[in-house]
Motif scaffolding. Structure first.
Motif, short mmCIF file in Angstrom:
data_model
loop_
_atom_site.label_atom_id
_atom_site.label_comp_id
_atom_site.label_asym_id
_atom_site.label_seq_id
_atom_site.Cartn_x
_atom_site.Cartn_y
_atom_site.Cartn_z
N ILE A 292 -93.33 -94.71 -16.94
CA ILE A 292 -94.52 -94.13 -16.30
C ILE A 292 -94.36 -94.22 -14.79
O ILE A 292 -94.02 -95.27 -14.26
CB ILE A 292 -95.79 -94.86 -16.76
N GLY A 293 -94.62 -93.13 -14.10
CA GLY A 293 -94.49 -93.15 -12.64
C GLY A 293 -94.63 -91.75 -12.08
O GLY A 293 -95.70 -91.36 -11.60
N SER A 294 -93.56 -90.98 -12.15
CA SER A 294 -93.63 -89.60 -11.64
C SER A 294 -94.52 -88.73 -12.52
O SER A 294 -95.04 -87.72 -12.07
CB SER A 294 -92.22 -89.00 -11.56
N HIS A 295 -94.69 -89.13 -13.79
CA HIS A 295 -95.63 -88.47 -14.70
C HIS A 295 -96.60 -89.52 -15.24
O HIS A 295 -96.19 -90.64 -15.56
CB HIS A 295 -94.90 -87.80 -15.88
N PRO A 296 -97.89 -89.18 -15.36
CA PRO A 296 -98.86 -90.14 -15.91
C PRO A 296 -98.62 -90.39 -17.39
O PRO A 296 -97.93 -89.62 -18.07
CB PRO A 296 -100.21 -89.45 -15.67
N ALA A 297 -99.22 -91.45 -17.89
CA ALA A 297 -98.99 -91.87 -19.28
C ALA A 297 -99.41 -90.81 -20.29
O ALA A 297 -98.75 -90.63 -21.32
CB ALA A 297 -99.73 -93.19 -19.55
N TYR A 298 -100.49 -90.06 -20.00
CA TYR A 298 -100.97 -89.08 -20.98
C TYR A 298 -100.01 -87.90 -21.13
O TYR A 298 -100.11 -87.15 -22.10
CB TYR A 298 -102.37 -88.60 -20.62
N GLU A 299 -99.08 -87.71 -20.19
CA GLU A 299 -98.08 -86.65 -20.32
C GLU A 299 -96.83 -87.14 -21.06
O GLU A 299 -95.93 -86.35 -21.33
CB GLU A 299 -97.68 -86.13 -18.94
N LEU A 300 -96.81 -88.43 -21.40
CA LEU A 300 -95.63 -89.02 -22.02
C LEU A 300 -95.92 -89.54 -23.42
O LEU A 300 -95.24 -90.43 -23.93
CB LEU A 300 -95.10 -90.18 -21.15
N VAL A 301 -96.96 -88.97 -24.05
CA VAL A 301 -97.39 -89.47 -25.36
C VAL A 301 -96.35 -89.22 -26.45
O VAL A 301 -96.37 -89.87 -27.50
CB VAL A 301 -98.74 -88.85 -25.77
N GLN A 302 -95.45 -88.28 -26.25
CA GLN A 302 -94.43 -88.01 -27.26
C GLN A 302 -93.34 -89.07 -27.30
O GLN A 302 -92.57 -89.13 -28.26
CB GLN A 302 -93.79 -86.64 -27.01
N ALA A 303 -93.28 -89.91 -26.28
CA ALA A 303 -92.25 -90.95 -26.26
C ALA A 303 -92.51 -91.99 -27.34
O ALA A 303 -93.66 -92.22 -27.73
CB ALA A 303 -92.22 -91.62 -24.89
N ASP A 304 -91.45 -92.61 -27.83
CA ASP A 304 -91.59 -93.68 -28.82
C ASP A 304 -92.18 -94.94 -28.20
O ASP A 304 -92.76 -95.77 -28.90
CB ASP A 304 -90.23 -93.99 -29.45
N LEU A 305 -92.02 -95.06 -26.89
CA LEU A 305 -92.57 -96.19 -26.15
C LEU A 305 -92.70 -95.79 -24.70
O LEU A 305 -91.79 -95.14 -24.15
CB LEU A 305 -91.66 -97.42 -26.28
#
Length: 352
Positions: A292-305
């Motif tokens: 998390i950093g350049s993109h907020p957490a809600y844009e990274l929900v597809q990640a396994d972690l």
């Protein structure tokens, strides 16, 4: 058996003897690689080739339907897709025994260069500002709007110059501006001395566990190696995938890294900061850990972690990532140094 791979894999593709596992039925020579640096068609600076279109460009995700890339053999090209690699890179009998005793060695870790190894987001924005300053257009043509800055980071240089910044002079000097943009970026990159916070400690932990690591980028290999040496990180990476490997998409670079690490894609973990990279990892049957950093957490929900920092991870998380034990199977644990428990003192009460 030494857990460290040969350092030569940093500069060259894996030896032909290892790639024979990918043959059907003749031996596979090597991955497709681009022409090495030094071409007269491109300008160079300090011995490094300048490739404007390879730095500020919109990348293709790749492997949407499991397709891979091509390698060459004596009787023609061979298509290497995701399922093929998962099948041909299966562990042998002795490897399975070793991995049963040392499970952390069974995984391969793949790190994207941008915003995972170093903060290239700040580098790219500074590069655009430097170019605007040289062109006398700093105050008026680099707005602070978030949508514009997102375009500066992820869109192609030609699109930004003509459609986003609307530089009229760019129409007649497009090649010169892209070349100068690339030169400035290389100069800034070679001045970076520190990696992302927590990365060196995390790499040291996985190195102790003998888990092989690779770094992938669209940059020239020599620039990449020098930048890693400057940050004192080269010793942690057993493989590098760069421009010379000729991969056409993000997913293809991940697959190439899996081959160089001698790990099947389904046993690899990709560290990414971009949703496109996470999608590419999943297309390759790889796990994805988002930073998390350049993109907020809600844009990274597809990640396994998703983690805010490498300091939130421990080596045991790698095993849990493949355990799939419910929604809480990846509860974070900090990396700790195991202590030897004190010897038990025998007393009379112990015997009777």
């Amino acid at each position: 058996m030494d857990c460290k791979m040969r350092s030569s894999s940093l500069l060259y593709p894996p030896p032909a003897s290892r790639l024979r596992r990918l043959k059907r039925p003749s031996s596979v020579k090597h991955l497709i690689v681009g022409k090495a640096s030094g071409s007269n068609e491109n300008c160079s600076k300090n011995g490094f080739p300048i490739m404007p279109k390879m730095i500020f460009m919109e990348e293709v995700i790749g492997a949407e339907y499991g397709e891979g890339f091509e390698t060459f053999r004596l009787d023609g090209p061979l298509k290497v897709d995701v399922d093929f690699l998962n099948d041909r890179l299966q562990e042998g009998f002795l490897q399975r025994i070793r991995y049963a005793m040392k499970p952390d060695e069974a995984f391969g870790l793949i790190f994207s260069w941008d915003n995972v190894v170093t903060d290239t987001r700040a580098l790219k924005l500074d590069t655009w500002k430097q170019l605007a300053f040289e062109e006398g257009m700093l105050d008026t043509d680099i707005p602070e709007d978030s949508d514009v800055q997102k375009s500066l980071l992820y869109a192609g240089a030609e699109h930004i110059l003509l459609k986003v910044l609307h530089w009229e002079r760019a129409k007649s000097a497009l090649d010169r501006l892209k070349l100068r943009l690339s030169e400035l970026y290389h100069e800034n990159l070679l001045n970076v001395s520190k990696p992302i916070d927590g990365l060196e400690e995390w790499l040291d932990a996985v190195s102790t566990a003998c888990t092989p690591c690779a770094v992938v980028s669209y940059l020239d290999r020599r620039v990449l190696v020098e930048a890693l040496e400057q940050m004192n990180l080269k010793k942690y990476f057993q493989a590098i995938v760069s421009k010379e490997d000729g991969m056409e998409s993000i997913a293809h670079r991940f697959l190439s890294a899996a081959v160089k690490l001698d790990r099947k894609p389904s046993n690899c973990v990709v560290f990414e900061d971009d949703p496109r990279g996470i999608t590419a990892a999943h297309n390759c049957t790889m796990m994805a850990v988002a930073l998390i950093g350049s993109h907020p957490a809600y844009e990274l929900v597809q990640a396994d972690l998703a983690v805010a920092s490498f300091s939130e991870l421990s080596v045991i998380n790698l095993r849990r990532l493949f355990a799939h034990k419910g929604s809480t199977f990846m509860d974070l644990q900090r990396q700790v140094i195991e202590k030897i428990p004190p010897k038990r003192r025998v007393t009379v009460d112990t015997i009777f």
